[in-house]
Design an enzyme around this catalytic site. Structure first.
Site, PDB file in Angstrom:
ATOM      1  N   GLU A 157       0.807  -1.224   0.000  1.00  0.00           N
ATOM      2  CA  GLU A 157       0.000   0.000   0.000  1.00  0.00           C
ATOM      3  C   GLU A 157       0.843   1.278   0.000  1.00  0.00           C
ATOM      4  OE1 GLU A 157      -2.875  -0.390   3.178  1.00  0.00           O
ATOM      5  OE2 GLU A 157      -4.154  -1.608   1.905  1.00  0.00           O
ATOM      6  N   GLU A 315      -6.450  -8.230  -0.513  1.00  0.00           N
ATOM      7  CA  GLU A 315      -6.816  -8.293   0.908  1.00  0.00           C
ATOM      8  C   GLU A 315      -8.301  -8.015   1.065  1.00  0.00           C
ATOM      9  OE1 GLU A 315      -4.724  -5.588   3.462  1.00  0.00           O
ATOM     10  OE2 GLU A 315      -2.791  -5.989   2.529  1.00  0.00           O
TER      11      GLU A 315
HETATM   12  C1  GAL Z   1      -4.389  -2.989   4.938  1.00  0.00           C
HETATM   13  C2  GAL Z   1      -2.909  -3.333   5.084  1.00  0.00           C
HETATM   14  C3  GAL Z   1      -2.727  -4.611   5.890  1.00  0.00           C
HETATM   15  C4  GAL Z   1      -3.566  -4.580   7.127  1.00  0.00           C
HETATM   16  C5  GAL Z   1      -5.004  -4.324   6.762  1.00  0.00           C
HETATM   17  C6  GAL Z   1      -5.940  -4.303   7.946  1.00  0.00           C
HETATM   18  O1  GAL Z   1      -4.589  -1.667   4.581  1.00  0.00           O
HETATM   19  O2  GAL Z   1      -2.328  -3.511   3.830  1.00  0.00           O
HETATM   20  O3  GAL Z   1      -1.363  -4.757   6.203  1.00  0.00           O
HETATM   21  O4  GAL Z   1      -3.104  -3.601   7.979  1.00  0.00           O
HETATM   22  O5  GAL Z   1      -5.097  -3.079   6.126  1.00  0.00           O
HETATM   23  O6  GAL Z   1      -7.264  -4.089   7.551  1.00  0.00           O
END
Ligand code: GAL
Length: 684
Positions: A157, A315
């Site tokens: 990110e 994710e």
């Molecule tokens: C994302 C990040 C992850 C984790 C996740 C939690 O933005 O890439 O490492 O922190 O959020 O929701």
């Protein structure tokens, strides 16, 4: 129709997996062993490894420790689990910050960060670049040939900006290369306003709360520079990966509605788009179906970044987050539904943050596939396991594409400019929300849409929707005219055609070079208080055959038709009777101008009419109940239809044709979708 192969022949299934942080558990071999057992049980086939592992990989400067990672990757591979291997630049070890303070970011207010947190290094710092390049090279040399490694996950990110002296110096060089001399820069930025004329390059500083905040040309160029500098940092990261492992594709995970970077520029540099999606379902201020349309918009945006190539959902949470103010548990059904929604819009994966909950640290209460209890007898684990089983039945969908006849223009630089501008209703400009509102009617009807920026090719579409196209980039107006001349239809709204790329207002009347296309001149823009409204009424016998009165809110553009035909008029205030919706017949096409921000019903009815007129392809030729949508992927031969119910009511649909469910195997011509139910159909 394209069939994409994101992994150069290495993967023949949809991916299902998670961010995996074994480096938090190196002292617990029993946990690592159990992980593999549970991963298989959860029907996962991929893990993203090493995202924040710099300290574990290089505990001391120049002293590397790869043994643990060797074992993790081998074990995963032996058990049929692919690895997406990360470069760990998202967070740094303490020795790096202590020895080389230049790596620490300087904020806009010029305060310098201390060691801690993540995603906060300087993108210019030669030391940070050198150190990460060394480590990445070692990773590429060591794991590049490993059969289990299918992709590079570069950093995490990327985001934010650094205002240190190194960045300021690079910014000035960037400006010199762009403008050549200060006179051109001052002209482009209109900097003689308030006597801000720059007389020396050294006097130029990035925007700061205690310094320059009001020069919009400067602000836009700074944002462009930040994107380019971040990409430059990324290019430094991938240099050895490209050289040593040219066959391994590269991605970096992008974020929901993030406006700090122009992702269209990033898209040119990565092989595969991936993004992280964390919608808050079941909120107290928005229906799940509105939320779903918003997520659908983002999926379509990310797919369109690489012109339709399938992407990865990198994710999502298997249960809830720990950072949203209120993160409710997903109600039964939502996990499968929202995961398959990503696939419906072109994702070839469903991945989670995270595999196993940490015992400590900021994210110890963030949802994970494996909870602190440590076994599989949980609702979340079962949801994940069930979804994995469903994805296996959908493997044939991998790489298939989504074809759209409609594009919504959602343009990052335009968004920057709108947000920077002072006026006309500071708190309610809502550019993103407006784009989503103009996207939603298509979503409700089950029509595929691309979400593109204004530099993309328009020629393949029948309809271009360009809400609030405030900034017109060089050439956009001509390309839109060409599109309409060739029979295309375009819709735009209030606050379009106002400024050029350095935020200078167009002379000669708004909407600038679009005046001729829309056949109007916008003289003034009225704004309304939250509780105020005007009304927009369709004229008798208008060419859309629409009727009725609708609420107009926040923005009312006062336009003069100059060739365009009036379809609807304002009902009250001193501009009662003036044009609120126009159409201009322009060569073989038509250009519609929606002068006011209107209630949802107006937006829906208007686009439904265009959908009918243009005979836009709907995924299913049936009426979809509220909250239900359909999306389609295809390889040119077979069509895969995703039916999704984002309402909490059971819905019954007569499909009018014979289908087979890829999930249940059942043949059906009507379907009962449970609350938050989903099915994937092919023609029987
Ligand atoms: C994302 C990040 C992850 C984790 C996740 C939690 O933005 O890439 O490492 O922190 O959020 O929701």
């Amino acid at each position: 129709m394209q069939k994409y192969d994101l992994f150069n022949g290495k993967v023949d299934s949809l991916l299902h997996g998670a961010d995996y942080n074994p480096d938090q558990w190196l002292h617990r071999p029993d946990i690592l062993k159990k992980d593999i057992e549970l991963m298989k049980k959860a029907n996962t086939n991929v893990m993203s490894v090493g995202i924040f592992s710099w300290a574990a990989l290089e505990p001391e400067e120049g002293k590397y420790n790869f043994e643990w990672l060797d074992q993790v990757i081998d074990k995963l591979y032996e058990n049929g689990i692919n690895v997406i291997l990360a470069t760990p630049s998202g967070a740094r070890p303490d020795w790096l910050a202590a020895k080389y303070p230049e790596v620490l970011r300087v904020n806009a207010d010029r305060s310098k960060n201390l060691f801690g947190e993540r995603h906060n290094h300087c993108y210019t710092s030669p030391v940070y670049r050198e150190k990460i390049a060394e480590l990445n090279k070692k990773l590429a040399e060591r794991y590049g040939k490993h059969p289990g490694v299918i992709m590079w996950h570069v950093s995490n990110e990327y985001g934010g900006e650094c205002h240190c002296d190194l960045c300021q110096a690079d910014f000035r060089s960037w400006l010199k290369a762009k403008y050549g001399d200060l006179e051109s820069l001052n002209q482009a930025w209109w900097s003689n306003f308030w006597s801000h004329t720059y007389t020396d390059w050294e006097n130029i500083e990035s925007p700061a709360p205690q310094g320059m905040q009001s020069n919009h040309g400067l602000a836009l160029d700074w944002k462009r520079f930040v994107t380019e500098q971040t990409i430059d940092f990324y290019k430094n990261e991938i240099e050895s990966l490209r050289e040593i492992t040219p066959e391994i594709p590269i991605t970096t995970n992008l974020m929901y509605r993030y406006d700090g970077l122009d992702y269209n520029k990033f898209a040119e540099e990565v092989d595969v788009i991936s993004w992280d999606s964390y919608p808050s379902w079941h909120s107290d201020h928005e229906s799940d179906s509105n939320r779903a349309a918003d997520v659908a918009f983002m999926h379509d945006y990310f797919r369109s970044l690489k012109n339709g190539k399938s992407f990865l959902l990198m994710e999502s949470t298997p249960s809830k987050t720990n950072w949203q103010p209120v993160a409710k548990l997903k109600r039964p059904g939502i996990h499968k539904l929202s995961s398959l929604q990503a696939v419906a819009h072109g994702s070839d994966s469903v991945q989670y943050f995270q595999w196993r909950k940490s015992r400590g640290g900021f994210e110890k209460f963030h949802g994970a596939v494996v909870d602190h209890v440590g076994h599989s007898k949980t609702r979340v684990f079962r949801d994940v396991q069930d979804l994995g089983a469903v994805l296996k039945k959908l493997d044939q969908i991998r790489g298939t594409s989504v074809e759209a006849e409609v594009a919504v223009i959602f343009d990052t630089e335009n968004r920057w400019a709108i947000n920077e501008a002072s006026g006309p209703r500071q708190d309610k400009k809502n550019y993103v929300e407006t784009c989503v509102k103009h996207y939603q009617p298509f979503w409700k009807k089950g029509i595929s849409v691309d979400v593109i920026d204004q530099t993309k090719d328009f020629s393949k579409y029948k309809l271009i929707v360009a809400p609030m196209l405030y900034m017109l980039k060089e050439g956009t107006a001509d390309r839109l005219k060409e599109f309409v001349k060739n029979g295309g239809r375009v819709v735009s709204t209030y606050w379009s055609g106002i400024v050029n790329e350095t935020d200078l207002c167009f002379e000669g009347g708004f909407p600038g070079q679009l005046k001729e296309l829309f056949g109007i001149w916008s003289e003034e823009l009225d704004v309304l208080y939250d509780g105020d409204s005007n009304e927009v009424q369709f004229k008798k016998e208008n060419q859309l055959n629409l009727e009725g009165k609708y609420q107009a809110e926040i923005f009312c553009d006062l336009i003069h038709p100059q060739g365009a035909e009036i379809l609807a008029e304002y009902k009250s205030d001193f501009y009662a009777g003036r044009a609120a919706l126009t159409v201009n017949n322009y060569s073989r096409g038509k250009a519609y101008y929606v002068a006011s921000r209107n209630e949802e019903e107006f937006v829906d009815e208007f686009y439904y009419k265009l959908i009918d007129d243009l005979e836009l392809n709907r995924v299913l030729d049936i009426e979809l109940p509220s909250g239900v949508t359909a999306q389609k992927r295809s390889d040119g031969q077979k069509e895969y239809i995703f039916l999704m119910n984002f309402s909490d009511q059971k819905q019954k649909l007569d499909l009018k044709n014979n289908y087979q469910s890829l999930i249940s195997g059942q043949k059906l011509s009507e379907i009962g979708l449970a609350a938050y139910g989903v099915d994937v159909l092919i023609k029987a």
